[in-house]
Scaffold this motif. Sequence first.
Motif, PDB file in Angstrom:
ATOM      1  N   THR A   2      50.208  36.204  51.785  1.00  0.00           N
ATOM      2  CA  THR A   2      49.776  34.884  52.127  1.00  0.00           C
ATOM      3  C   THR A   2      48.452  35.207  53.074  1.00  0.00           C
ATOM      4  OG1 THR A   2      52.111  34.241  52.144  1.00  0.00           O
ATOM      5  CG2 THR A   2      50.539  32.827  53.103  1.00  0.00           C
ATOM      6  N   LEU A   3      48.737  35.834  54.161  1.00  0.00           N
ATOM      7  CA  LEU A   3      47.777  35.991  55.194  1.00  0.00           C
ATOM      8  C   LEU A   3      46.337  36.497  54.537  1.00  0.00           C
ATOM      9  CD1 LEU A   3      47.110  36.182  58.335  1.00  0.00           C
ATOM     10  CD2 LEU A   3      47.868  38.299  58.250  1.00  0.00           C
ATOM     11  N   ARG A   4      46.551  37.404  53.581  1.00  0.00           N
ATOM     12  CA  ARG A   4      45.364  38.147  52.869  1.00  0.00           C
ATOM     13  C   ARG A   4      44.568  36.757  52.193  1.00  0.00           C
ATOM     14  NH1 ARG A   4      47.546  41.822  49.044  1.00  0.00           N
ATOM     15  NH2 ARG A   4      47.550  40.337  47.607  1.00  0.00           N
ATOM     16  N   ASN A   5      45.530  36.067  51.384  1.00  0.00           N
ATOM     17  CA  ASN A   5      44.817  34.886  50.688  1.00  0.00           C
ATOM     18  C   ASN A   5      44.144  34.141  51.557  1.00  0.00           C
ATOM     19  OD1 ASN A   5      45.924  35.720  48.374  1.00  0.00           O
ATOM     20  ND2 ASN A   5      47.236  34.232  47.960  1.00  0.00           N
ATOM     21  N   GLU A   6      44.627  34.006  52.745  1.00  0.00           N
ATOM     22  CA  GLU A   6      44.024  32.915  53.690  1.00  0.00           C
ATOM     23  C   GLU A   6      42.684  33.572  54.445  1.00  0.00           C
ATOM     24  OE1 GLU A   6      47.074  32.263  56.462  1.00  0.00           O
ATOM     25  OE2 GLU A   6      48.301  30.929  55.039  1.00  0.00           O
ATOM     26  N   GLN A   7      42.946  34.799  54.583  1.00  0.00           N
ATOM     27  CA  GLN A   7      41.707  35.339  55.482  1.00  0.00           C
ATOM     28  C   GLN A   7      40.812  36.511  54.963  1.00  0.00           C
ATOM     29  OE1 GLN A   7      41.866  34.713  58.882  1.00  0.00           O
ATOM     30  NE2 GLN A   7      43.675  34.175  59.195  1.00  0.00           N
ATOM     31  N   VAL A   8      41.142  37.004  53.774  1.00  0.00           N
ATOM     32  CA  VAL A   8      40.359  38.225  53.310  1.00  0.00           C
ATOM     33  C   VAL A   8      39.855  37.849  52.229  1.00  0.00           C
ATOM     34  CG1 VAL A   8      40.400  40.714  52.941  1.00  0.00           C
ATOM     35  CG2 VAL A   8      42.065  39.707  54.535  1.00  0.00           C
ATOM     36  N   GLY A   9      38.516  38.457  51.941  1.00  0.00           N
ATOM     37  CA  GLY A   9      38.067  38.551  50.403  1.00  0.00           C
ATOM     38  C   GLY A   9      37.569  39.994  50.308  1.00  0.00           C
ATOM     39  N   PHE A  10      37.589  40.530  49.000  1.00  0.00           N
ATOM     40  CA  PHE A  10      37.345  41.897  48.686  1.00  0.00           C
ATOM     41  C   PHE A  10      36.259  41.974  47.697  1.00  0.00           C
ATOM     42  CE2 PHE A  10      39.742  45.559  50.110  1.00  0.00           C
ATOM     43  CZ  PHE A  10      39.118  46.471  49.396  1.00  0.00           C
ATOM     44  N   VAL A  11      35.065  42.824  47.942  1.00  0.00           N
ATOM     45  CA  VAL A  11      34.378  43.132  47.031  1.00  0.00           C
ATOM     46  C   VAL A  11      34.580  44.768  46.539  1.00  0.00           C
ATOM     47  CG1 VAL A  11      31.846  43.261  46.509  1.00  0.00           C
ATOM     48  CG2 VAL A  11      32.633  41.465  48.096  1.00  0.00           C
ATOM     49  N   PHE A  12      34.647  44.885  45.220  1.00  0.00           N
ATOM     50  CA  PHE A  12      34.895  46.190  44.720  1.00  0.00           C
ATOM     51  C   PHE A  12      33.756  47.036  44.165  1.00  0.00           C
ATOM     52  CE2 PHE A  12      39.256  45.381  44.989  1.00  0.00           C
ATOM     53  CZ  PHE A  12      39.651  44.115  44.609  1.00  0.00           C
ATOM     54  N   GLN A  13      33.746  48.334  44.201  1.00  0.00           N
ATOM     55  CA  GLN A  13      32.593  49.048  43.521  1.00  0.00           C
ATOM     56  C   GLN A  13      32.263  48.814  42.151  1.00  0.00           C
ATOM     57  OE1 GLN A  13      32.930  53.165  44.208  1.00  0.00           O
ATOM     58  NE2 GLN A  13      30.989  53.568  43.106  1.00  0.00           N
ATOM     59  N   GLN A  14      33.795  48.714  41.568  1.00  0.00           N
ATOM     60  CA  GLN A  14      33.568  48.482  39.964  1.00  0.00           C
ATOM     61  C   GLN A  14      33.603  47.039  39.668  1.00  0.00           C
ATOM     62  OE1 GLN A  14      36.649  51.127  39.214  1.00  0.00           O
ATOM     63  NE2 GLN A  14      35.246  52.721  38.304  1.00  0.00           N
ATOM     64  N   TYR A  15      33.386  46.125  40.499  1.00  0.00           N
ATOM     65  CA  TYR A  15      33.310  44.682  40.562  1.00  0.00           C
ATOM     66  C   TYR A  15      34.615  44.128  40.117  1.00  0.00           C
ATOM     67  CZ  TYR A  15      29.079  46.974  38.561  1.00  0.00           C
ATOM     68  OH  TYR A  15      28.050  47.782  38.491  1.00  0.00           O
ATOM     69  N   HIS A  16      35.259  44.742  39.057  1.00  0.00           N
ATOM     70  CA  HIS A  16      36.636  44.146  38.657  1.00  0.00           C
ATOM     71  C   HIS A  16      36.820  42.692  38.401  1.00  0.00           C
ATOM     72  CE1 HIS A  16      38.656  47.862  39.182  1.00  0.00           C
ATOM     73  NE2 HIS A  16      38.799  47.886  40.489  1.00  0.00           N
ATOM     74  N   LEU A  17      35.683  42.277  37.555  1.00  0.00           N
ATOM     75  CA  LEU A  17      35.718  40.910  37.021  1.00  0.00           C
ATOM     76  C   LEU A  17      36.961  41.072  35.996  1.00  0.00           C
ATOM     77  CD1 LEU A  17      32.117  40.146  36.991  1.00  0.00           C
ATOM     78  CD2 LEU A  17      33.751  39.558  38.813  1.00  0.00           C
ATOM     79  N   LEU A  18      37.275  39.900  35.552  1.00  0.00           N
ATOM     80  CA  LEU A  18      38.207  39.974  34.415  1.00  0.00           C
ATOM     81  C   LEU A  18      37.612  39.692  33.146  1.00  0.00           C
ATOM     82  CD1 LEU A  18      41.125  37.678  36.182  1.00  0.00           C
ATOM     83  CD2 LEU A  18      40.980  40.245  35.574  1.00  0.00           C
ATOM     84  N   ASP A  19      37.495  40.615  32.212  1.00  0.00           N
ATOM     85  CA  ASP A  19      36.621  40.602  31.085  1.00  0.00           C
ATOM     86  C   ASP A  19      36.917  39.381  30.175  1.00  0.00           C
ATOM     87  OD1 ASP A  19      37.425  44.158  31.034  1.00  0.00           O
ATOM     88  OD2 ASP A  19      35.802  43.024  32.016  1.00  0.00           O
TER      89      ASP A  19
END
Lengths: 818, 220
Positions: free
Chosen positions: B80-97
């Motif tokens: 819950t805390l992560r959802n509220e406070q943190v955004g993450f950018v990945f090297q491999q983008y990890h977009l949903l294909d």
Amino acid sequence: MLNDLRFAFRLLLKNPAFTAVGVIAIALGIGANTAVLSLVNALLIRPLPYRDPARMVLMLEHFRAQHLDAIPVSAPEFVDYQTNCRTLEKMAVFQPGTFNFAGGDRPERIFGAVGSADLFNVLGVAPIRGRAFEAADCTPGHDDVLIISERLWKRRFDGDPQIIGSKIVANGRGFTIVGVMPASFEFPIPLFGIQGAQFGERADVWQPLAFTAQEMKIRYSRGYAIVARLAQDVSAKQAQAELDPVTATMRKNYPDNYPQNDSFGITAFPLNEVVLGPMKPLLLILLAAVFLVLLIACANLTTMMLARAAAREREMGIRVALGAGRWRLLGQVLVESVLLSLCGGIAGVLLGIWGLDLLKRIGTQTVPRLSEVNLDWHVLIATFVIAVGTGIVFGLVPGLVSGDPNLTETLKEGGRGLSSGARRNRLRQALVIAEVALALVLLTSAGLLIKSFVQLQNVDAGFNPRNVLTMEISLPALTYTDNASQARFYNEAQKRIASILGIKHAGFTNILPMSGTNSDSSFGIEGRTSDYNNPSPDEEFRQVSPGFFEAMEISLLRGRQFSESDNSDAPPVTIINAALAKRYWPNEDAIGKRINIGASAAREKWATIIGIVGNVRHRGLDYDPLPEYYVPITQTPNNQAALVVRSSQDATSLISAIRSALRQIDPAQPIAHVRTLEQVVADSVAPRRLSIWLLGLFAAIALALASIGIYGVMSFLVVQRTHELGVRMALGAQRRDIVRLVVGHAAKLILTGTLIGLAFAFATTHLLAAMLYRVCPHDLTTFGFVTVVLGAIALIASYIPTSRVIRTDPMLALAHTA
Amino acid sequence: MIRLHNIERSYPLGRGQMFYVLRDIDLDIAAGDFVSVMGPSGAGKSTLLHILGMHDHGWTGEFFLDETAVHHLKSKERATLRNEQVGFVFQQYHLLDDLTVYENLDIPLSYRHYSKSERAALVADALDRFQIVGKKDLYPRQLSGGQQQLVGVARAIIASPKLLLADEPTGNLHSSQGEEIMELFRKLNEEGMTIVQVTHSEKNASYGKRIVQLRDGWIV
């Protein structure tokens, strides 16, 4: 929710192979189970169409010393039972009857039964129109009333609302229709298994039975079966306990009619057992088969869902990293599973409906009451829930697994989306082993039945069924009042028909081989004494005309055939078969010997044996031939007969000519049950054919599903190992090395599954023993063949994904990330 | 904003032995800071980042995020805390294909309590801000690497997190594409977002305000 639904649709469309396999697996699981469970529910669980059928019994006598079981009773015997049994609240007798209906476009022979006054009371079914029999109907001269079936009422009388009181002519006699029985009513039900009874068709007419004074004097003329209702709180065992002293009293009071030992008696068979007992083994085996198919389908679904779970681990990890909670993920996955399962469920319903319809079309001749089996909605819902539930439960795996993922491993640089998941791999492989094992059990069973059927087809029936037409004729007693008129008919008919262009031989017989009916009669042998303690022989008895043996191509071994001169004015003659000759004259020539075929010692009729013919498997291809003796139908006529015609062309093309020839003798004479002799033989093995067809179908489905399961798992494992295989190829592995590695792994799974399957098969195929003909339940050839076929198909299924990777450029394989 | 004290992460090797990925990590990151975590491969950089992003729970020590003792929270509370406070950018983008650009941006909002109209508005804003409106109906496979990472960054910040974590965000990009992304990070930081990035690139590190060096699991 809408987004999840949209995404789910997109996923299913994007993976057509996965979707198709999932839908098919669920559909097959539901469809096959629904069709068979509907059958089982209708035939084994649903009651017979009578009031409280569990309280009804069928009573049949036996003379064990003469190997006579399940034989009818005589009129005086029935009265004795009726008078002396308190444990049976109501009792009625019945026997088959045929009715030649006059009028309309052409005369029609309709099957029915004759029954005593209490028949419909015993059965507990009331007519939908009119009334049942009354006591007054069952007296000589007053039995000119008929009750008809709703089916006949609608078909022949157009559902005439004024049907009650209508006058019709049947068997040359006027009758009044007094009642109409409901469409669901069926009595007697085929396969009652009464010796001598002709219960091959569904009865549409019932006539009251009036015992004549003459009949009441003859204890040994047995032609009636008894159906009775147990008194309140009385079991069949208790009724039996009361019947035994009754038969003992009969033995004591009529010593000339019964052996003075316990060879004679009567048995009260629970009606359910009589009708359904023969079907139970087949239905239970089918139940087991569809259950195995369902297990395999569920295993297939599970392996697919597990592979899918692994393939989507990365996606699930990303979703969790983006904020998806566990329940949110489960909800999304649930939508996908429900969608797939619903598609499969709908396909399964359609398959179930179609499958049941097909079952009814191919099995109606074989399974009593099959035509009234309908799709059972309770069964459909139950199997729908099972199969769809499986799809949903195992589809939740991706959500459950990813609820607490190791995100670090899943998401970090170089992390491969498809984790090794050793535990899940083991589960997948265990499921494949299970699928192979189950498929092998089904295939082995089907293989044994098929081999048995092939053995049966190669059995020499004792006659040649090709190009032979048969039909049944019933001569009404009122028109053909004596033996002479009947004999004249058969003579004239045989001559006219034999002279039709295209017909080589024609003849009559009272009972067609393999028609499901039988007759026997006792006889005396000249020079050998007998009494009821040393009973006279009782063997299969046939009344045939000249031309019969030639039409059937039953070989004449010794002596001569019947001829036109063997008529009622000539000395009685008889032809016996080789089995009877061997039994009674093992070391001497039977030709010229005499047997007494008269009704009793007081009314002797000594017939000389003039010929010995080959054995015929009268009861069926899987029965050894029994001793039989034949008499000329013109010397001992019977008003029921079957015409047998051998032609030089397609026999069915001669039906019109034959009908026309018979009409020239008697315009009111209908023919019935027209079939080729090949059809008669085929119908006699219809139960076996049906069980083979069904088990074979389920085995094929199981094989297909197991192969798909193996293919799916191997495909997944190959994709998992693509990078590794790329490294191996880069390091020098040849194609055969890769194939050996991958297919070798698959082979271990298949071998394990095969060994387990073989063990199960060995342990269970003895349950099929009753259905096998000259095939051991542990027939090694069948086991071996099936194992090889399954193994080969499974190996091919595992080779296909391997062949893809060995054609891949090693650079691409090295660069592969799932 | 972030205070780490004596953070350690280890994995069992068997026979009672442990392999330490991170040892005795003490780190303070102020709000608005732009920290680059550098070090050789296997130093524990990504592990540190995933601990900060609360993707990893197998660590010991103390972790405070804005006075919240993360080390005392259960995994659900951390999520819950992560959802509220943190955004993450990945090297491999990890977009949903299997999702379009629009849907990829919408996904994190769908996991939070935004109404449909709010989500539509936020996605529209993000598309406009990152000038990818014309690509909203395309699938990730139809985009270049740079465009995919752009979408990845947009997705990471669409819910307005206070902390942006980036794991080698330009690792799979061409240099000019990488510059674009780093410029974007600089701009976000200037707007007040706290950024922690893992990078091998000195050039990328120069966009930040300070560098933390990791070697063999230790901060050096």
